[in-house]
Design a protein around this motif. Structure first.
Motif, mmCIF file in Angstrom:
data_model
loop_
_atom_site.group_PDB
_atom_site.id
_atom_site.type_symbol
_atom_site.label_atom_id
_atom_site.label_comp_id
_atom_site.label_asym_id
_atom_site.label_seq_id
_atom_site.Cartn_x
_atom_site.Cartn_y
_atom_site.Cartn_z
ATOM 1 N N GLY A 1 -5.395 32.258 -5.518
ATOM 2 C CA GLY A 1 -5.477 33.008 -3.938
ATOM 3 C C GLY A 1 -4.748 32.065 -2.905
ATOM 4 N N VAL A 2 -4.368 33.392 -1.981
ATOM 5 C CA VAL A 2 -3.682 32.292 -1.092
ATOM 6 C C VAL A 2 -3.673 33.361 0.016
ATOM 7 N N SER A 3 -4.154 32.468 1.247
ATOM 8 C CA SER A 3 -3.811 33.789 2.711
ATOM 9 C C SER A 3 -3.360 32.309 3.815
ATOM 10 N N VAL A 4 -2.296 33.205 4.840
ATOM 11 C CA VAL A 4 -2.187 32.600 5.622
ATOM 12 C C VAL A 4 -2.173 33.357 7.170
ATOM 13 N N SER A 5 -3.140 32.672 7.947
ATOM 14 C CA SER A 5 -2.657 33.224 9.947
ATOM 15 C C SER A 5 -1.671 32.532 10.113
ATOM 16 N N LEU A 6 -1.417 33.692 10.768
ATOM 17 C CA LEU A 6 0.231 32.612 11.892
ATOM 18 C C LEU A 6 -0.467 32.890 12.966
ATOM 19 N N ALA A 7 0.321 32.316 13.893
ATOM 20 C CA ALA A 7 0.337 32.293 15.823
ATOM 21 C C ALA A 7 0.547 33.447 16.031
ATOM 22 N N ASP A 8 0.863 34.343 15.910
ATOM 23 C CA ASP A 8 0.918 36.141 16.126
ATOM 24 C C ASP A 8 0.066 36.691 15.917
ATOM 25 N N GLY A 9 -1.183 36.160 14.993
ATOM 26 C CA GLY A 9 -2.712 36.668 14.545
ATOM 27 C C GLY A 9 -2.890 37.759 13.599
ATOM 28 N N THR A 10 -1.122 37.313 12.636
ATOM 29 C CA THR A 10 -1.094 38.013 11.761
ATOM 30 C C THR A 10 -1.911 36.965 10.449
ATOM 31 N N GLN A 11 -2.453 38.000 9.885
ATOM 32 C CA GLN A 11 -3.145 37.936 8.448
ATOM 33 C C GLN A 11 -2.471 38.224 7.018
ATOM 34 N N ILE A 12 -1.848 37.240 6.175
ATOM 35 C CA ILE A 12 -0.934 37.698 4.999
ATOM 36 C C ILE A 12 -1.955 36.835 3.899
ATOM 37 N N SER A 13 -2.371 38.184 2.718
ATOM 38 C CA SER A 13 -3.094 37.045 1.496
ATOM 39 C C SER A 13 -2.099 38.126 0.456
ATOM 40 N N ALA A 14 -2.654 37.513 -0.335
ATOM 41 C CA ALA A 14 -1.712 37.341 -2.370
ATOM 42 C C ALA A 14 -2.705 37.100 -3.149
ATOM 43 N N GLY A 15 -2.865 37.772 -4.762
ATOM 44 C CA GLY A 15 -3.369 37.044 -5.298
ATOM 45 C C GLY A 15 -5.834 37.372 -5.568
ATOM 46 N N ALA A 16 -5.977 36.488 -5.605
ATOM 47 C CA ALA A 16 -7.862 36.212 -5.393
ATOM 48 C C ALA A 16 -7.713 36.027 -4.254
ATOM 49 N N SER A 17 -7.415 36.792 -3.220
ATOM 50 C CA SER A 17 -7.513 36.065 -2.296
ATOM 51 C C SER A 17 -9.470 36.655 -1.286
ATOM 52 N N ALA A 18 -9.795 37.765 -2.004
ATOM 53 C CA ALA A 18 -11.406 37.918 -1.418
ATOM 54 C C ALA A 18 -12.728 37.160 -2.378
ATOM 55 N N GLU A 19 -12.061 36.211 -3.231
ATOM 56 C CA GLU A 19 -12.561 35.810 -4.273
ATOM 57 C C GLU A 19 -13.293 34.316 -3.372
ATOM 58 N N ARG A 20 -14.928 34.217 -3.348
ATOM 59 C CA ARG A 20 -15.937 33.190 -3.400
ATOM 60 C C ARG A 20 -15.301 32.069 -4.128
#
Length: 308
Positions: free
Chosen positions: A44-63
């Motif tokens: 899983g991967v998630s990226v929080s950008l400087a403009d406030g956008t968050q982009i996620s992919a894969g098992a990004s909701a898995e704890r």
């Protein structure tokens, strides 16, 4: 370098497919029984950008268990509470040894090289514990994480904490060795119990990426960490965040990062983004195999690097 949101989203989705096709997942941390049960074939991967956008992919909701990534946030709490006093008890140099090694601790008379190896993290946790109960120290770390991520749904997994306490004999040895040099001020069992629970905090990559915004000093991040303390955390993550694999990570990725044996990695592009990746299988350094590969690929795609 400015990265277009649509392009990054397309890239991350492709990265998920690429990693699945590789099928090279590494080995889970089987010395912690609860982590040994985790399927390594996940990413899983998630990226929080400087403009406030968050982009996620894969098992990004898995704890997953953030393990040693928690050390960054515990250190942030200690720096906020005690200032620079912690550096009288722990150094700021790379260790060049495994995260649970006792070798340098013996040679250097009970003063750990840095706060991210296990011995150094025990000292940091011990400092956070000063004159209060473990539940209060843990509540402070959780409160910091929840405030940083702007999400109250961040908790400790009691099964993982119990699993670590039952099998963490090397950490017990480190704590007693520190105590023998008077570099542990609380009873070892109190510091160890707090440390095991701290490492058992579970998060998703989306929560972790949002929490990392305070270290990246992104414009939309909660104002709970000063620029000076963020700079210090970034410096330590760059030089010490991956134990004896820190130099290799810096060479390949070029960004500060902190790994955990649960398979997570928090990567910081100061002023640009906070990146969280997770894949439970580890490499020979005890860092996520596919997580490290993903961090390298993301850095190359975006052009983000602290080296220009």
């Amino acid at each position: 370098m400015r990265v277009k949101t649509a392009c990054l989203k397309h890239f991350l989705n492709g990265l998920v497919d690429e990693i699945a096709a590789r099928g090279d997942w590494g080995e889970v941390a089987d010395y912690i029984p609860e982590l040994a049960k985790v399927d390594p074939a996940q990413f899983g991967v998630s990226v929080s950008l400087a403009d406030g956008t968050q982009i996620s992919a894969g098992a990004s909701a898995e704890r997953f268990s953030i393990q040693s990534i928690s050390k960054v946030f515990t250190l942030a709490c200690v720096l906020g509470r005690n200032g620079e006093q912690i550096w009288t008890r722990v150094g700021r140099e790379p260790s060049g040894t495994r995260f649970d090694s006792i070798l340098l601790l013996e040679q250097e008379k009970g003063r750990p090289r840095n706060p991210f190896i296990n011995a150094g993290a025990l000292v940091t946790t011990d400092a956070l514990l000063a004159h209060r109960a473990p539940k209060d120290a843990l509540s402070e770390v959780l409160a910091f994480l929840r405030a940083a991520a702007e999400d109250d749904d961040i908790h400790i997994d009691p099964a993982v904490a119990e699993s670590e306490a039952r099998t963490g004999f090397r950490n017990v040895a480190l704590a007693n060795y520190l105590k023998s040099y008077d570099n542990l001020h609380n009873p070892p069992e109190l510091t160890l119990g707090t440390y095991f629970h701290q490492c058992a905090i579970e998060m998703t990559v989306e929560q972790l990426a949002r929490a990392g915004r305070v270290i990246a000093q992104l414009p939309d991040a909660p104002q709970i960490l000063s620029p000076e303390k963020a700079r210090r955390l970034n410096a330590l993550m760059m030089t010490c965040g991956h134990y004896d694999g820190s130099g290799d990570f810096a060479f390949r990725v070029g960004l500060p990062g902190k790994s955990g044996v649960g398979g997570g990695i928090l990567v910081i592009a100061p002023g640009r983004a906070s990146i969280a990746v997770w894949s439970p299988g580890l490499n020979l350094y005890g860092n996520s195999l596919m997580g490290t590969y993903a961090a390298e690929r993301i850095a190359r795609f975006t052009g983000w690097s602290v080296f220009g």
